[in-house]
Design a protein around this motif. Structure first.
Motif, PDB file in Angstrom:
ATOM      1  N   PHE A 433      34.957  55.947  38.465  1.00 33.41           N
ATOM      2  CA  PHE A 433      34.196  54.238  37.644  1.00 33.41           C
ATOM      3  C   PHE A 433      33.241  53.835  38.705  1.00 33.41           C
ATOM      4  O   PHE A 433      33.221  52.564  38.137  1.00 33.41           O
ATOM      5  CB  PHE A 433      36.041  54.230  37.971  1.00 33.41           C
ATOM      6  N   ALA A 434      33.306  53.605  40.300  1.00 29.04           N
ATOM      7  CA  ALA A 434      32.486  53.001  40.898  1.00 29.04           C
ATOM      8  C   ALA A 434      31.255  53.452  40.568  1.00 29.04           C
ATOM      9  O   ALA A 434      30.345  52.403  40.970  1.00 29.04           O
ATOM     10  CB  ALA A 434      32.598  53.292  42.113  1.00 29.04           C
ATOM     11  N   SER A 435      30.671  54.167  39.294  1.00 31.05           N
ATOM     12  CA  SER A 435      29.581  54.621  38.907  1.00 31.05           C
ATOM     13  C   SER A 435      28.794  53.279  38.215  1.00 31.05           C
ATOM     14  O   SER A 435      29.360  52.266  37.676  1.00 31.05           O
ATOM     15  CB  SER A 435      29.400  55.639  38.172  1.00 31.05           C
ATOM     16  N   PRO A 436      27.315  52.738  38.592  1.00 31.57           N
ATOM     17  CA  PRO A 436      26.661  52.329  37.673  1.00 31.57           C
ATOM     18  C   PRO A 436      26.363  51.894  36.296  1.00 31.57           C
ATOM     19  O   PRO A 436      25.974  50.968  35.297  1.00 31.57           O
ATOM     20  CB  PRO A 436      25.215  51.917  38.613  1.00 31.57           C
ATOM     21  N   GLU A 437      26.835  53.235  35.954  1.00 36.05           N
ATOM     22  CA  GLU A 437      27.417  53.462  34.416  1.00 36.05           C
ATOM     23  C   GLU A 437      27.894  52.702  34.344  1.00 36.05           C
ATOM     24  O   GLU A 437      27.985  52.003  33.083  1.00 36.05           O
ATOM     25  CB  GLU A 437      27.718  54.958  34.185  1.00 36.05           C
ATOM     26  N   PHE A 438      29.188  52.027  34.943  1.00 36.59           N
ATOM     27  CA  PHE A 438      30.442  51.263  34.576  1.00 36.59           C
ATOM     28  C   PHE A 438      29.863  49.727  34.177  1.00 36.59           C
ATOM     29  O   PHE A 438      30.971  48.614  34.011  1.00 36.59           O
ATOM     30  CB  PHE A 438      31.405  51.167  34.711  1.00 36.59           C
ATOM     31  N   ASP A 439      28.903  49.396  34.821  1.00 37.11           N
ATOM     32  CA  ASP A 439      28.291  48.021  35.741  1.00 37.11           C
ATOM     33  C   ASP A 439      28.780  47.077  34.258  1.00 37.11           C
ATOM     34  O   ASP A 439      28.920  46.128  34.651  1.00 37.11           O
ATOM     35  CB  ASP A 439      27.611  47.764  36.177  1.00 37.11           C
ATOM     36  N   GLY A 440      28.334  47.144  33.238  1.00 35.90           N
ATOM     37  CA  GLY A 440      28.112  47.013  32.270  1.00 35.90           C
ATOM     38  C   GLY A 440      29.517  46.274  31.616  1.00 35.90           C
ATOM     39  O   GLY A 440      29.462  45.254  31.058  1.00 35.90           O
ATOM     40  N   VAL A 441      30.393  47.221  31.607  1.00 37.24           N
ATOM     41  CA  VAL A 441      31.557  47.484  30.728  1.00 37.24           C
ATOM     42  C   VAL A 441      32.843  46.655  32.232  1.00 37.24           C
ATOM     43  O   VAL A 441      34.086  46.723  32.066  1.00 37.24           O
ATOM     44  CB  VAL A 441      32.490  48.273  30.268  1.00 37.24           C
ATOM     45  N   ARG A 442      32.121  46.595  33.596  1.00 35.67           N
ATOM     46  CA  ARG A 442      33.392  46.464  34.661  1.00 35.67           C
ATOM     47  C   ARG A 442      34.043  45.423  34.549  1.00 35.67           C
ATOM     48  O   ARG A 442      34.350  44.233  33.630  1.00 35.67           O
ATOM     49  CB  ARG A 442      32.560  46.416  36.148  1.00 35.67           C
ATOM     50  N   GLY A 443      35.692  45.292  34.806  1.00 37.69           N
ATOM     51  CA  GLY A 443      36.479  44.515  34.805  1.00 37.69           C
ATOM     52  C   GLY A 443      37.476  44.894  35.973  1.00 37.69           C
ATOM     53  O   GLY A 443      37.475  45.292  37.313  1.00 37.69           O
ATOM     54  N   GLU A 444      38.182  44.858  35.814  1.00 39.70           N
ATOM     55  CA  GLU A 444      39.722  44.536  37.131  1.00 39.70           C
ATOM     56  C   GLU A 444      40.491  45.219  37.409  1.00 39.70           C
ATOM     57  O   GLU A 444      40.980  45.939  35.989  1.00 39.70           O
ATOM     58  CB  GLU A 444      40.574  43.312  36.581  1.00 39.70           C
ATOM     59  N   GLU A 445      40.432  46.707  38.221  1.00 36.53           N
ATOM     60  CA  GLU A 445      41.540  47.831  37.972  1.00 36.53           C
ATOM     61  C   GLU A 445      42.627  47.462  38.274  1.00 36.53           C
ATOM     62  O   GLU A 445      43.570  46.418  38.938  1.00 36.53           O
ATOM     63  CB  GLU A 445      41.366  49.007  39.548  1.00 36.53           C
ATOM     64  N   MET A 446      43.551  47.789  37.078  1.00 35.58           N
ATOM     65  CA  MET A 446      45.373  46.692  36.757  1.00 35.58           C
ATOM     66  C   MET A 446      46.311  47.443  38.000  1.00 35.58           C
ATOM     67  O   MET A 446      46.998  47.000  37.963  1.00 35.58           O
ATOM     68  CB  MET A 446      45.655  46.581  35.832  1.00 35.58           C
ATOM     69  N   LEU A 447      45.682  48.818  37.952  1.00 34.94           N
ATOM     70  CA  LEU A 447      46.990  50.052  38.299  1.00 34.94           C
ATOM     71  C   LEU A 447      45.961  51.211  39.056  1.00 34.94           C
ATOM     72  O   LEU A 447      44.542  51.435  37.628  1.00 34.94           O
ATOM     73  CB  LEU A 447      47.579  50.670  37.636  1.00 34.94           C
ATOM     74  N   PRO A 448      45.875  51.659  40.263  1.00 31.32           N
ATOM     75  CA  PRO A 448      47.161  50.795  40.782  1.00 31.32           C
ATOM     76  C   PRO A 448      46.262  49.483  41.902  1.00 31.32           C
ATOM     77  O   PRO A 448      47.525  48.679  42.121  1.00 31.32           O
ATOM     78  CB  PRO A 448      46.863  51.772  42.248  1.00 31.32           C
ATOM     79  N   GLY A 449      45.724  48.784  41.333  1.00 33.13           N
ATOM     80  CA  GLY A 449      45.358  47.681  42.527  1.00 33.13           C
ATOM     81  C   GLY A 449      44.064  47.629  43.046  1.00 33.13           C
ATOM     82  O   GLY A 449      44.265  48.852  44.119  1.00 33.13           O
ATOM     83  N   LYS A 450      43.301  46.452  43.057  1.00 33.19           N
ATOM     84  CA  LYS A 450      42.735  47.065  44.036  1.00 33.19           C
ATOM     85  C   LYS A 450      43.306  46.907  45.965  1.00 33.19           C
ATOM     86  O   LYS A 450      42.192  47.219  46.610  1.00 33.19           O
ATOM     87  CB  LYS A 450      41.236  45.879  43.939  1.00 33.19           C
ATOM     88  N   ASN A 451      44.443  46.173  45.767  1.00 34.52           N
ATOM     89  CA  ASN A 451      44.263  46.171  47.458  1.00 34.52           C
ATOM     90  C   ASN A 451      45.331  47.469  47.461  1.00 34.52           C
ATOM     91  O   ASN A 451      45.591  48.197  48.775  1.00 34.52           O
ATOM     92  CB  ASN A 451      45.002  45.631  47.645  1.00 34.52           C
ATOM     93  N   VAL A 452      45.789  48.804  46.608  1.00 28.96           N
ATOM     94  CA  VAL A 452      46.083  50.114  46.489  1.00 28.96           C
ATOM     95  C   VAL A 452      44.696  50.977  47.530  1.00 28.96           C
ATOM     96  O   VAL A 452      44.426  51.680  46.470  1.00 28.96           O
ATOM     97  CB  VAL A 452      46.764  50.539  45.445  1.00 28.96           C
ATOM     98  N   ARG A 453      45.014  50.981  48.149  1.00 27.85           N
ATOM     99  CA  ARG A 453      43.581  51.650  49.580  1.00 27.85           C
ATOM    100  C   ARG A 453      44.515  52.620  50.106  1.00 27.85           C
ATOM    101  O   ARG A 453      43.620  54.377  49.534  1.00 27.85           O
ATOM    102  CB  ARG A 453      42.772  50.997  50.123  1.00 27.85           C
ATOM    103  N   SER A 454      44.984  52.636  50.630  1.00 26.92           N
ATOM    104  CA  SER A 454      45.571  53.929  52.007  1.00 26.92           C
ATOM    105  C   SER A 454      45.873  55.289  51.115  1.00 26.92           C
ATOM    106  O   SER A 454      46.518  55.277  50.063  1.00 26.92           O
ATOM    107  CB  SER A 454      45.911  53.650  53.192  1.00 26.92           C
ATOM    108  N   ASP A 455      46.352  56.113  51.366  1.00 25.17           N
ATOM    109  CA  ASP A 455      47.065  57.285  50.779  1.00 25.17           C
ATOM    110  C   ASP A 455      48.054  56.920  51.119  1.00 25.17           C
ATOM    111  O   ASP A 455      48.912  56.988  49.830  1.00 25.17           O
ATOM    112  CB  ASP A 455      46.476  58.204  52.193  1.00 25.17           C
ATOM    113  N   ASP A 456      48.770  56.499  52.321  1.00 20.21           N
ATOM    114  CA  ASP A 456      50.271  55.821  51.689  1.00 20.21           C
ATOM    115  C   ASP A 456      50.155  55.249  50.321  1.00 20.21           C
ATOM    116  O   ASP A 456      51.084  54.976  49.380  1.00 20.21           O
ATOM    117  CB  ASP A 456      50.794  54.979  53.050  1.00 20.21           C
ATOM    118  N   GLU A 457      49.306  53.609  50.333  1.00 14.20           N
ATOM    119  CA  GLU A 457      49.780  53.065  49.739  1.00 14.20           C
ATOM    120  C   GLU A 457      48.964  53.994  47.615  1.00 14.20           C
ATOM    121  O   GLU A 457      50.315  53.568  46.914  1.00 14.20           O
ATOM    122  CB  GLU A 457      48.530  51.831  49.502  1.00 14.20           C
TER     123      GLU A 457
END
Length: 535
Positions: A433-457
């Motif tokens: 999803f981080a690919s530039p291919e999605f730049d034109g339709v990019r939006g907010e990640e609702m799940l897991p959410g942008k703040n969910v980053r670590s393995d534990d999260e």
């Protein structure tokens, strides 16, 4: 001969059972009865691919099972959708045609199932298939009953998804059933000119004029009649009437990984002490019945987007929605052709060996972060599942005092390796999803959410939200050990005559992919075994 007596009775008009009934009834001298617990598949919501959204959870088409609380998934109860109609789960699934990897079947052979290696099953897959894509004929058949095609009108985002795989070092793959599964691509589907093509459509509807074939729908099998070590019939409930159906030769259980072990246990075939606790007198002590349950545990990433290029319910999309019925019924194009998981593929996490260990199902529309079937707005999502799980569950009987039901216990994440693989799978999905291919339709990640980053999260998110992609197998496994239920060479149930199992429940291990086509292969193998048996 009584009208309620048949030479063969096949229980379950699903992926495997329809193949078995077709092959057995090809001999006009034998009488075959195919029994299905559900009803007709004639509804437009079954035929039109996009109608799948109205099938899951619908009591007319779905058994709507729910598993027991899962300790490793925050004690949540996981829905287990299974088809309840002519065609079984092939009438409510996403129509994806995947067989699994060659080594999956070689593993079966290694586990004691001689004759089930890849070189043994590949010709069977080819015999069943009518491939319309011109794919490599070493791997594909063109003369079978099962139509295999591409989606008629894939959404532009599905194609973007395939290109975006380069961002995760995943190549484009236009045939996941050939030499390698690795990569992303548009899935082949079991459709006929944009219409669902179930096992019933392929194998039974064309032969309904056979006078020796009887199809009983909306008919529940209660249990089997066993006399002196041989199955002689079964008891059914249809339209409120209980009736015994007698069989001269054999009964084939093709009721699936939930209902086939249920019927066996109801009939006194299973772990003796567990049966006694349910008030059932054991006839055959077969401890493997209901054990060895495996399924693909799945985590989702869903993104909100303002782009009307994606599928969605919105004012901006209203013209396309209004045009959809005309486009579909006149040209078999447009939104109604979607099976929602048009694209996907396979990847290797850092825990994988040579084989991919996760599979993706990409949705070019918004998957609700609130669990709703349909939600206003646009977006896209990706499902990621663990291909060869180590966690193993079981199915048991229970009773509410009036009738028995099943307890489905997947034991998801009971083996920590599955959780670790799925966490890494989510990371790979995010990199796509981080690919530039999605730049034109990019939006907010609702799940897991942008703040969910670590393995534990990520793991905490999966414990709260992970589900299944509905590929249960293994509960009547074939093999040679003490927990085997059926013989690999015959698919006969151990310890009883006149009874076989032919469906996904006989798989000793879960294949790496969708289970519809492999179940049909099992049905074809079972029919050959029966036809080669002297009577």
């Amino acid at each position: 001969m009584s009208a309620d007596t048949y030479d063969y009775v096949v229980v379950g008009a699903g992926s495997a059972g329809c193949v078995v009934a077709n092959r057995l009834s090809a001999n006009p001298s034998v009488r075959v009865c195919l029994i299905e617990g559900g009803g007709s598949d004639s509804s437009v919501r079954v035929k039109v691919p996009a109608g799948i959204l109205s099938l899951y959870g619908n009591p007319n088409y779905d058994y709507r099972y729910v598993g027991v609380p899962q300790p490793h998934l925050n004690n949540r109860r996981i829905p287990v959708n299974r088809g309840k109609a002519l065609g079984g789960s092939s009438s409510i699934n996403s129509m994806v045609y995947i067989r699994g990897a060659a080594s999956d079947y070689d593993e079966w052979a290694r586990l004691g199932c001689a004759g089930w290696g890849y070189e043994d099953v590949l010709p069977v897959f080819k015999k069943l298939e009518r491939n319309r894509l011109g794919q490599n004929q070493h791997y594909h058949g063109t003369d079978g009953e099962l139509l295999v095609d591409n989606p008629r009108d894939p959404n532009i985002l599905s194609k973007m998804f395939v290109k975006a795989g380069r961002n995760a070092d995943l190549p484009s793959n236009d045939d996941f059933n050939a030499a390698s599964q690795l990569g992303l691509g548009i899935y082949n589907v079991t459709q006929d000119r944009g219409q669902r093509f179930s096992s019933y459509s392929a194998f039974i509807r064309p032969v309904l004029d056979r006078k020796n074939l009887t199809v009983l729908s909306e008919c529940e099998v209660l249990d089997l009649v066993i006399s002196e070590g041989r199955v002689t019939g079964l008891r059914t409930l249809r339209n409120g009437e209980r009736k015994t159906i007698n069989v001269n030769r054999e009964i084939v259980l093709s009721a699936g990984a939930i209902n086939s072990p249920k019927i066996l246990m109801e009939s006194g075939i299973g772990e003796a002490e567990a049966l006694r606790q349910q008030g059932i007198e054991p006839i055959i002590d077969l401890p493997g019945v209901g054990k060895n349950l495996q399924d693909h545990v799945d985590g989702m990433i869903t993104v909100r987007s303002s782009s009307a290029k994606t599928l969605g319910l919105s004012v901006a999309n209203l013209p396309r929605m209004l045009a959809a019925p005309y486009q579909y019924f006149v040209n078999r194009k447009g939104m109604l052709t979607t099976n929602y998981v048009e694209a996907g593929g396979f990847a290797r996490t850092k825990y994988a060996g040579e084989l991919p260990d996760v599979q993706f199902h990409f949705v070019p529309g918004y998957r609700s972060h609130r669990g709703k079937l349909v939600e206003y707005g646009h977006g896209y999502a990706i499902h990621t599942c663990v291909l060869r799980p180590k966690s193993v569950g079981e199915i048991k009987l229970t009773t509410d005092g009036s009738r028995r039901d099943v307890l489905i216990d997947h034991r998801f994440f009971s083996d920590e390796r599955d959780a670790a693989v799925l966490v890494e799978g989510i990371r790979i999905a995010r990199s796509i999803f981080a690919s530039p291919e999605f730049d034109g339709v990019r939006g907010e990640e609702m799940l897991p959410g942008k703040n969910v980053r670590s393995d534990d999260e990520i793991l905490a998110y999966l414990r709260a939200e992970a589900l299944t992609v509905y590929h249960p197998v293994g509960t009547c496994k074939m093999g040679t050990d003490a927990m085997s239920v059926v013989d690999p060479q015959t698919l006969k149930v151990n310890g009883v005559e006149g009874l076989r199992v032919a469906d996904a429940s006989v798989m000793p291990t879960l294949i790496g992919g969708n289970t519809n086509a492999p179940s049909m292969m099992i049905g074809e193998r079972a029919a050959r075994m029966i036809l080669n048996t002297p009577h």
